[in-house]
Design a protein around this motif. Structure first.
Motif: not given
Length: 170
Positions: A144-146, A153-157, A17-21
């Motif tokens: 791992a789920a957490v 929730n945090s990588s894109t911010m 799943q793509r997290l960020f660029e």
């Protein structure tokens, strides 16, 4: 259980799943003649002593894909060193071993402290994505789920802020 990698896998047993660029930049020591420039032509870059990541790294793969868009390859470069980590490459650049292409995220602190400078390649935008990577059909531990929820929730911010720090130095 979970990996974060800088290249897309073709393995059917892997889900991603793509997290960020992230954007990649040409990096030079502050003493380099290009240090005050914002951009460099590809032909000039190929003539400089160049530090590259090891074969198989996501950074190297991203660079190769991007260079192909302007009919260039790493074979066109004057490669003086192949290194196995971003930190080794940053140190090589800082100590005038050569110039390189590195992640904006990886060099943000060095740029902010004016230890290296970054510039872009004329006619080419070097971007890559980071992916959360897991085995297909594997049951994840509660931890791992957490962690996955935390990443989502945090990588894109946080990443745009880092990219902005690098971009403001250009």
């Amino acid at each position: 259980e979970i990996g974060i990698v800088g290249a897309k896998s073709t393995d059917p047993n892997i889900i991603q799943q793509r997290l960020f660029e992230d954007e990649l930049f040409v990096t030079v020591p502050t003493s380099h003649r290009w240090a005050k420039r914002q951009q460099i032509e590809p032909e000039k870059l190929t003539r400089e002593p160049f530090i590259v990541r090891e074969a198989g790294s996501g950074t190297r793969k991203s660079i190769q894909i991007s260079l192909a868009k302007i009919d260039k390859s790493l074979n066109d470069f004057n490669i003086v060193a192949e290194m196995g980590s971003n930190q080794a490459m940053i140190n090589g650049v800082k100590h005038d071993l050569g110039v390189s292409i590195l992640s904006g995220i990886a060099v943000a602190a060095e740029v902010a402290q004016q230890r290296i400078q970054v510039l872009t390649i004329k006619g080419l935008r070097l971007k890559r994505s980071f992916y959360m990577t897991m085995r297909h059909k594997r049951t994840l531990s509660p931890q791992a789920a957490v962690f996955i929820e935390f990443l989502k929730n945090s990588s894109t911010m946080s990443v745009p802020h880092l990219k902005q720090d690098v971009a403001t130095t250009l």
